[in-house]
Design an enzyme around this catalytic site. Structure first.
Site, mmCIF file in Angstrom:
data_model
loop_
_atom_site.group_PDB
_atom_site.id
_atom_site.type_symbol
_atom_site.label_atom_id
_atom_site.label_comp_id
_atom_site.label_asym_id
_atom_site.label_seq_id
_atom_site.Cartn_x
_atom_site.Cartn_y
_atom_site.Cartn_z
ATOM 1 N N GLY A 61 38.449 31.989 32.511
ATOM 2 C CA GLY A 61 38.319 30.789 32.791
ATOM 3 C C GLY A 61 38.256 29.832 31.628
ATOM 4 O O GLY A 61 38.617 29.845 30.522
ATOM 5 N N SER A 62 37.575 28.596 31.831
ATOM 6 C CA SER A 62 37.410 27.647 30.783
ATOM 7 C C SER A 62 36.855 27.991 29.389
ATOM 8 O O SER A 62 35.865 28.860 29.257
ATOM 9 C CB SER A 62 36.678 26.326 31.156
ATOM 10 O OG SER A 62 36.057 25.523 30.309
ATOM 11 N N THR A 63 37.425 27.339 28.276
ATOM 12 C CA THR A 63 36.804 27.684 27.040
ATOM 13 C C THR A 63 35.437 27.168 26.658
ATOM 14 O O THR A 63 34.785 27.660 25.688
ATOM 15 C CB THR A 63 37.722 27.118 25.982
ATOM 16 O OG1 THR A 63 37.921 25.699 26.335
ATOM 17 C CG2 THR A 63 39.112 27.862 25.731
ATOM 18 N N VAL A 64 34.963 26.501 27.531
ATOM 19 C CA VAL A 64 33.590 25.909 27.697
ATOM 20 C C VAL A 64 32.828 27.040 27.701
ATOM 21 O O VAL A 64 31.478 27.026 27.369
ATOM 22 C CB VAL A 64 33.392 24.809 28.415
ATOM 23 C CG1 VAL A 64 31.884 24.376 28.472
ATOM 24 C CG2 VAL A 64 34.208 23.522 28.183
#
Lengths: 126, 394
Positions: A61-64
């Protein structure tokens, strides 16, 4: 049993194993305020990562997601340690900035759910 | 991984807490991806700016680094979740604005240029062919690797910032010549006439290519605006960080490593365009994903001169390109129509879903992708049709 892997963030921690057989997304997958796993379709949905040794193959998923791990730590609901088969950028960066002991390159399928696990440096003992 | 004496000192904390943390991140990534050493970078583009994505945790992390961290190379910044000056007229809640401005302040203290654009290559951060850089913002990564021939992996917010605070990045992936060859060939059997054709094709091919490197054949010409939106679409649909266009991009003569061949026909293009389009009447129109170039602002000025905009219409761009547009006289025609410049931000990173809009018209596949993820419906159309939609009675 004692497995030796690679330390992504070196440290010492002990806790009950919370084991996901599938990759985990932290951004949108774990509530950063409570530590509850909220990802749809995840076998651990509804459980809390707080104080656990969180065992899963790798992140997705997102690097956030790295910031979600940091937020869990700041809120006192982060896992005690993380054990991966193969750590990737999101979890590695998250563990480092949050100072969560993290070991990878171990056979995660050998770690039984709910067993008591001790992580120290490059080793995972249970 | 080999570290120089200076790098060992950074890791040991001799240059302070932030530099140490940054070096820990880079060393861990280097170990994971099998890098032999670190390489110096000439510039950094940092993503992870919108408070919508960072939350309080991201803000705290940045504050902590800003205590003693400092950019060592030129570092520019991705768009924020609002215009830094006109957020009130954008309808942004003050609680959000206060946090967003604190994020910006932390970046300022870190020595990062508050450029707030996803097109740094149009706003003064222009890498040269062959230079090592460490950029976040997936569309700018694809553009700089493919169109400019600079070398960067797809960095996340913290890893790009780590590169800025140390001036280095681990040498692996797209920094190495051998990893820049095409992994699949796309034979384009249809004429691509507009940026909308490029963005729709990019979105379809990006899904197939995932994180591979497509080589497009059969494209005879492509302008800056075509390449900008193609980069964004490829990167948002899959994880494409680089592509080649036979005869046009600087490394397109690199021999493919695989013979996998995909055909892209006029029917595929039609389907790709249709797949981006939902139904409903737009109540919000936005262009500039990635941020509008001066050429796009010139077109908008020509279309908007003397007409009246009837719907909320955001034209997203950078302050630098807007400044050029002011000098050229375009901005006045745009603003007099009632259209709004959305500087420092865009429809993807601003909390558009909280502003009461339901159906958004746009000309970007990347914008369609993220707006749908945020629960909005999208209408995909050309720049010209976006203007027509914005000037139609509600």
């Amino acid at each position: 049993m004692k497995l030796t892997g690679r330390a992504i963030y070196e440290g010492r921690a002990e806790g009950i194993a919370l084991v996901s057989s599938t990759p985990m997304s932290f951004y949108g997958g774990v509530n950063p305020d409570t530590g509850e796993i909220v990802e749809r379709d995840n076998e651990l949905k509804g459980q809390s990562v707080k104080g656990k040794v969180l065992v899963f193959p790798h992140g997705k998923g997102s690097t956030v997601g790295s910031y979600v791990l940091y937020r869990l730590a700041k809120n006192g609901v982060a896992p005690a340690a993380i054990v991966n088969a193969k750590c990737e950028t999101i979890v590695a960066v998250g563990a480092i900035i949050s100072e969560i002991p993290c070991v990878d390159m171990v056979d995660v399928s050998r770690i039984a759910p709910n067993s008591r696990v001790r992580v120290e440096g490059t080793t995972v003992e249970f | 991984m080999f570290l120089s004496g200076e790098e060992e000192k950074m890791l040991a904390g001799e240059d302070g807490h932030a530099t140490r943390k940054a070096m820990q991140i880079l060393v861990a990534l280097g170990e994971i991806y099998g890098a032999e050493k670190l390489v110096k970078v000439s510039s950094v583009q940092v993503s992870g700016v919108s408070y919508k994505n960072l939350g309080d945790a991201g803000l705290e992390f940045l504050d902590e680094l800003a205590a003693d961290g400092r950019a060592r190379v030129r570092t520019t910044l991705n768009p924020a979740g609002m215009s830094l000056t006109d957020w009130k007229s954008q309808g942004i809640p003050p609680s959000f604005a206060e946090k967003q401005l604190r994020v910006i302040d932390a970046y300022r203290r870190l020595g990062v240029e508050i450029s707030c654009t996803c097109t740094p290559y149009l706003a003064g951060n222009e890498p040269e062919f062959g230079q090592h850089i460490a950029w976040g913002e997936s569309s700018a990564v694809a553009y700089s690797n493919s169109v400019i021939g600079a070398r960067t992996n797809r960095e996340g917010g913290p890893s790009a910032l780590a590169a800025s605070l140390t001036g280095r990045t681990p040498l692996y992936g797209l920094h190495l010549e051998e990893n820049r060859a095409p992994t699949l060939t796309v034979d384009v059997g249809t004429a691509l006439g507009t940026p909308e054709d490029f963005t729709a094709m990019g979105y379809a091919v990006g899904k197939t290519a995932t994180d591979g490197i497509p080589l497009f054949r059969g494209i005879r010409r492509a302008g800056l605006e075509d390449l900008k939106t193609l980069s964004a679409a490829l990167a948002s649909a899959g994880g494409v960080a680089m592509f080649h266009i036979d005869g046009l991009t600087p490394e397109s003569k690199t021999k493919p490593v695989s013979l996998e061949l995909v055909e892209f026909t006029s029917k595929d293009l039609e389907e790709a365009r249709a797949s981006l389009d939902d139904d409903g009447t737009p109540d919000f129109v936005s262009v500039g994903c990635p941020h509008c170039s001066l050429t796009e602002l010139a077109t908008l000025a020509r279309l908007l001169r003397g007409v009246e905009v009837k719907k909320e219409f955001w034209i997203c761009s950078s302050r630098e390109v807007k400044r050029q547009s002011d000098e050229a006289g375009y901005s006045r025609w745009i603003e007099e129509s009632g259209a709004k410049f959305a500087l420092d931000t865009c429809m993807v990173v601003a909390p558009v879903e909280e502003l009461g809009h339901r159906v958004v018209a746009t000309n970007s596949a990347k914008a369609c992708h993220y707006l749908r993820n945020a629960g909005l419906r999208v209408r995909f159309m050309s720049l010209e049709d976006c203007v027509a939609e914005a000037t139609r009675e509600r």
